[in-house]
Design an enzyme around this catalytic site. Structure first.
Site, mmCIF file in Angstrom:
data_model
loop_
_atom_site.group_PDB
_atom_site.id
_atom_site.type_symbol
_atom_site.label_atom_id
_atom_site.label_comp_id
_atom_site.label_asym_id
_atom_site.label_seq_id
_atom_site.Cartn_x
_atom_site.Cartn_y
_atom_site.Cartn_z
ATOM 1 N N SER A 166 14.713 -7.396 3.752
ATOM 2 C CA SER A 166 15.315 -7.095 5.047
ATOM 3 C C SER A 166 15.690 -5.621 5.055
ATOM 4 C CB SER A 166 16.525 -7.989 5.286
ATOM 5 O OG SER A 166 17.132 -7.701 6.532
ATOM 6 N N LYS A 203 15.241 -8.056 11.548
ATOM 7 C CA LYS A 203 15.876 -8.106 10.228
ATOM 8 C C LYS A 203 17.052 -9.084 10.215
ATOM 9 C CE LYS A 203 13.097 -5.298 8.204
ATOM 10 N NZ LYS A 203 12.117 -5.827 7.214
ATOM 11 N N SER A 239 0.792 -1.227 0.000
ATOM 12 C CA SER A 239 0.000 0.000 0.000
ATOM 13 C C SER A 239 0.822 1.274 0.000
ATOM 14 C CB SER A 239 -0.941 0.016 1.215
ATOM 15 O OG SER A 239 -0.192 -0.007 2.418
ATOM 16 N N TYR A 244 13.747 -3.810 16.042
ATOM 17 C CA TYR A 244 13.714 -3.764 14.573
ATOM 18 C C TYR A 244 14.922 -4.501 13.990
ATOM 19 C CZ TYR A 244 14.180 -1.949 9.838
ATOM 20 O OH TYR A 244 14.337 -1.840 8.474
#
Length: 280
Positions: free
Chosen positions: A131, A149, A13, A145
């Site tokens: 990633s 990753k 989106s 975060y």
């Protein structure tokens, strides 16, 4: 006549995901874009917009089932959905930490588990895991975060070894900074995660200055990254890692091969920008 190839893209989106939907469709692919805000997914020829929350197992199953029932195949899955749950480790709730992993890691895991039987039966397919250079590079406030990753990268590498024999590959793309709202959202989350009278408030201000400076210097656009996604999905001999810029690759190399140099340079930048903010 060769059948149109089919790609599923999550996080479709906005930003890189939205740009990837447009690019693949322009190349003649049948594109299924999934996102929570389905109304923001691009429309047009070859594009099918589906509502998808990757933290919802029922939604993940429905997403893949819809594609396979309509097309009978799936050539590429691009695991792009994600966000930055920034904030001090001490202040960030366990609920928010788990939400970060559910979105950035476990959503990709479940969708991949759902498509692998299809791709093995086809004897071809590709999983492209988006990633970040943040899988190797790190900064304060981004602990959860960066952990997601790093997990995604190691998981992808192990998966790649498991599935190559079936003609399927698992590849990692590591974007660097991009012209997007990502940094603003990450810092908004940092401020929301701060506890009252938190001792980490000055650090949030300093890291915000770094992200703001980085955003001003960034050259990569969402369209640039979409091209990298496309290369990772279509290269006959795919690479283990894909980067948009040489600088991104160098930064990852320094962080991995020379961690002390990276940490020293980052702390110097943090202190420099912090003093500038404090002197304003």
């Amino acid at each position: 006549m060769e059948k149109q190839k089919v790609v599923a893209i999550t996080g479709a989106s906005n930003g890189m995901g939205e740009a990837a939907v447009r690019l693949f469709a322009s190349k003649g692919w049948i594109v299924y874009g999934g996102a929570r805000r389905v109304e923001k997914i691009p429309t047009g020829a070859n594009i099918h917009a589906l509502k998808l929350d990757v933290t919802d197992s029922t939604a993940n199953h429905a997403f893949i089932e819809t594609i396979v029932q309509a097309q009978g195949r799936l050539d590429v899955l691009i695991n792009n959905a994600g966000y930055g749950e920034y904030g001090p480790v001490e202040d960030t709730s366990m609920a928010n930490a788990r939400k970060q992993f559910e979105t950035n890691f476990f959503g990709a895991v479940e969708l991949t588990q759902l498509v692998l039987p299809i791709m093995r039966a086809q004897k071809m397919g590709r999983i492209v895991n988006i990633s970040s250079i943040g899988g190797d590079v790190y900064m304060p406030l981004g602990s959860y975060y960066h952990a997601t990753k790093a997990a995604l990268q190691h998981w992808s590498d192990s998966l790649d070894v498991e599935i190559q024999a079936f003609g399927v590959r698992s590849i990692v793309v590591q974007p660097g900074g991009t012209r997007s709202a990502w940094g603003n959202i990450a810092m908004d989350n940092s401020r929301k995660n701060l506890q009252q009278n938190s001792p980490y408030t000055p650090l949030v201000t300093r890291v915000g200055a770094i992200l703001a400076a980085d955003a001003r210097a960034i050259g990569a656009t969402a369209d640039d990254l979409a091209k990298v996604f496309y290369a990772a999905a279509t290269d006959v001999k795919p690479k283990r890692r894909y980067f948009n810029a040489v600088g991104d690759r160098v930064l990852v190399h320094v962080a991995r091969a020379h961690p002390r140099v990276f940490k020293t340079a980052f702390m110097a930048t943090l202190n420099f920008l912090g003093k500038r903010v404090e002197n304003k």
